[in-house]
Design a protein around this motif. Structure first.
Motif, mmCIF file in Angstrom:
data_model
loop_
_atom_site.group_PDB
_atom_site.id
_atom_site.type_symbol
_atom_site.label_atom_id
_atom_site.label_comp_id
_atom_site.label_asym_id
_atom_site.label_seq_id
_atom_site.Cartn_x
_atom_site.Cartn_y
_atom_site.Cartn_z
ATOM 1 N N GLY A 23 0.897 -1.301 0.023
ATOM 2 C CA GLY A 23 -0.185 0.119 0.047
ATOM 3 C C GLY A 23 0.867 1.339 -0.004
ATOM 4 N N LYS A 24 1.932 1.228 -0.546
ATOM 5 C CA LYS A 24 2.961 2.471 -0.432
ATOM 6 C C LYS A 24 2.391 3.490 -1.396
ATOM 7 N N SER A 25 1.715 3.305 -2.397
ATOM 8 C CA SER A 25 1.134 4.242 -3.341
ATOM 9 C C SER A 25 -0.136 4.986 -2.616
ATOM 10 N N GLU A 26 -0.772 4.164 -1.874
ATOM 11 C CA GLU A 26 -1.852 4.778 -1.044
ATOM 12 C C GLU A 26 -1.324 5.764 -0.023
ATOM 13 N N VAL A 27 -0.296 5.332 0.605
ATOM 14 C CA VAL A 27 0.149 6.282 1.710
ATOM 15 C C VAL A 27 0.830 7.242 0.913
ATOM 16 N N THR A 28 1.708 7.333 -0.189
ATOM 17 C CA THR A 28 2.252 8.667 -0.764
ATOM 18 C C THR A 28 1.298 9.411 -1.306
ATOM 19 N N ARG A 29 0.012 8.832 -1.892
ATOM 20 C CA ARG A 29 -1.021 9.749 -2.218
ATOM 21 C C ARG A 29 -1.625 10.587 -1.134
ATOM 22 N N ARG A 30 -1.730 10.038 0.000
ATOM 23 C CA ARG A 30 -2.095 10.905 0.725
ATOM 24 C C ARG A 30 -1.156 12.122 1.518
ATOM 25 N N PHE A 31 0.196 11.814 1.324
ATOM 26 C CA PHE A 31 1.149 12.767 1.670
ATOM 27 C C PHE A 31 0.961 13.918 0.571
ATOM 28 N N GLU A 32 0.618 13.456 -0.592
ATOM 29 C CA GLU A 32 0.772 14.335 -1.779
ATOM 30 C C GLU A 32 -0.419 15.410 -1.756
ATOM 31 N N ALA A 33 -1.487 14.745 -1.094
ATOM 32 C CA ALA A 33 -2.983 15.407 -0.818
ATOM 33 C C ALA A 33 -2.808 16.614 0.116
ATOM 34 N N LEU A 34 -1.678 16.182 1.030
ATOM 35 C CA LEU A 34 -1.413 17.248 2.190
ATOM 36 C C LEU A 34 -0.207 18.517 1.570
ATOM 37 N N GLY A 35 -0.142 18.390 0.243
ATOM 38 C CA GLY A 35 0.827 19.339 -0.315
ATOM 39 C C GLY A 35 2.299 18.909 -0.257
ATOM 40 N N ILE A 36 2.669 17.694 0.095
ATOM 41 C CA ILE A 36 3.993 17.267 -0.006
ATOM 42 C C ILE A 36 4.323 16.786 -1.504
ATOM 43 N N VAL A 37 5.557 17.080 -1.658
ATOM 44 C CA VAL A 37 6.217 16.490 -3.190
ATOM 45 C C VAL A 37 6.711 15.009 -2.909
ATOM 46 N N VAL A 38 6.406 14.170 -3.953
ATOM 47 C CA VAL A 38 6.596 12.851 -3.728
ATOM 48 C C VAL A 38 7.514 12.492 -5.067
ATOM 49 N N ALA A 39 8.883 11.968 -4.814
ATOM 50 C CA ALA A 39 9.574 11.758 -5.844
ATOM 51 C C ALA A 39 9.676 10.149 -6.103
ATOM 52 N N ASP A 40 9.272 9.588 -7.337
ATOM 53 C CA ASP A 40 8.939 8.504 -7.476
ATOM 54 C C ASP A 40 10.261 7.416 -8.105
ATOM 55 N N ALA A 41 10.862 6.707 -7.301
ATOM 56 C CA ALA A 41 12.034 5.918 -7.701
ATOM 57 C C ALA A 41 11.765 5.356 -9.072
ATOM 58 N N ASP A 42 10.534 4.532 -9.218
ATOM 59 C CA ASP A 42 10.119 3.837 -10.406
ATOM 60 C C ASP A 42 10.212 4.682 -11.608
ATOM 61 N N LEU A 43 9.570 5.876 -11.643
ATOM 62 C CA LEU A 43 9.462 6.884 -12.540
ATOM 63 C C LEU A 43 11.003 7.320 -13.046
ATOM 64 N N ALA A 44 11.669 7.759 -12.024
ATOM 65 C CA ALA A 44 13.239 8.123 -12.074
ATOM 66 C C ALA A 44 13.893 6.876 -12.898
ATOM 67 N N ALA A 45 13.468 5.619 -12.660
ATOM 68 C CA ALA A 45 14.457 4.747 -13.133
ATOM 69 C C ALA A 45 14.122 4.473 -14.759
ATOM 70 N N ARG A 46 12.705 4.777 -15.049
ATOM 71 C CA ARG A 46 12.303 4.726 -16.560
ATOM 72 C C ARG A 46 12.918 6.313 -17.174
ATOM 73 N N GLU A 47 12.952 7.172 -16.415
ATOM 74 C CA GLU A 47 13.618 8.329 -17.041
ATOM 75 C C GLU A 47 15.286 8.322 -17.375
ATOM 76 N N ALA A 48 15.510 7.527 -16.264
ATOM 77 C CA ALA A 48 17.267 7.196 -16.360
ATOM 78 C C ALA A 48 17.780 6.493 -17.914
ATOM 79 N N VAL A 49 16.556 5.870 -18.483
ATOM 80 C CA VAL A 49 17.010 5.273 -19.661
ATOM 81 C C VAL A 49 16.150 5.473 -20.655
ATOM 82 N N ALA A 50 15.507 6.878 -20.731
ATOM 83 C CA ALA A 50 14.487 7.165 -21.586
ATOM 84 C C ALA A 50 15.454 7.393 -22.979
ATOM 85 N N PRO A 51 14.773 7.414 -24.125
ATOM 86 C CA PRO A 51 15.046 7.456 -25.600
ATOM 87 C C PRO A 51 15.889 8.922 -25.631
ATOM 88 N N GLY A 52 17.450 8.518 -26.133
ATOM 89 C CA GLY A 52 18.257 9.923 -26.084
ATOM 90 C C GLY A 52 18.960 10.064 -24.671
#
Length: 212
Positions: A23-52
């Motif tokens: 339930g990690k994403s359920e927890v982080t969504r609630r922090f985001e609703a309180l105005g907290i920025v959440v940086a996502d490792a899965d998204l960062a991993a995709r961007e690390a090997v993005a085209p180009g």
């Protein structure tokens, strides 16, 4: 003053982790609703090997052009075949991706407005914990028993008990995650029971960040 740090940015950074279907994403969504920025490792991993990207160029140099899809992006199925069951190949891939992920998460968190920021890192225990992320102020573990994980994985992914068990067993153990925890959210009840836990942690983190 730490490089890249400016007054008003978040030096107080919380790492959030937990096992599959905890339930990690359920927890982080609630922090985001309180105005907290959440940086996502899965998204960062995709961007690390993005085209180009430099990361993708390194992957191709290491593993060959057959890991590229027709559109010039990473062929993830081909990459999985390369590293499956081959620890040396997997470590080579991680050596390309993980440093970029750590740097990206820290940059996002430090630049975030607000009292504190969150880095959502599913494989924090597996990826070196505090040693790999020395800039984390605290680690929050979303905790559920392994039998709850298995039941949720079976329901969510429509897989059988054997595969669900393999998915849980492939990660760090519950004890290994709890060993690195400063704070714990127990997510065995109804989803809305997370609201009060997250609100209490938010108050605590704002107070800690103010005195940080």
């Amino acid at each position: 003053m730490r490089r890249g740090y400016h007054a008003g940015m978040s030096e107080f950074i919380i790492g959030v982790t937990g096992g599959v279907a905890s339930g990690k994403s359920e927890v982080t969504r609630r922090f985001e609703a309180l105005g907290i920025v959440v940086a996502d490792a899965d998204l960062a991993a995709r961007e690390a090997v993005a085209p180009g990207s430099e990361g993708l160029a390194e992957v191709v140099a290491q593993f060959g052009p057959d890991v590229l899809a027709a559109d010039g992006g990473l062929d993830r199925a081909a990459m999985r075949r390369h590293v499956f069951g081959n620890d040396a190949e997997r470590r080579s891939l991680e050596a390309i991706i993980h440093p970029r992920v750590r740097a990206a998460l820290r940059d996002i968190c430090v630049a975030a407005p607000g009292a504190y920021a969150i880095a959502a890192i599913p494989l924090l225990a597996e990826g070196g914990g505090r040693d790999a992320y020395p800039w984390l102020s605290r680690i929050l573990v979303v905790d559920v028993p392994a039998d709850v994980q298995r039941a949720r994985v079976m329901a969510r992914d429509r897989v059988d008990a054997t595969l669900a068990q393999q998915m849980v067993a492939a990660q760090a153990t519950r004890d290994q995650r709890l060993a690195i925890a400063d704070d714990i959210v127990v997510n065995t009840g109804a989803i809305d029971e997370l609201d009060a836990q997250v609100a209490a942690l938010d108050r605590r983190y704002r107070a800690l960040a103010a005195s940080h």
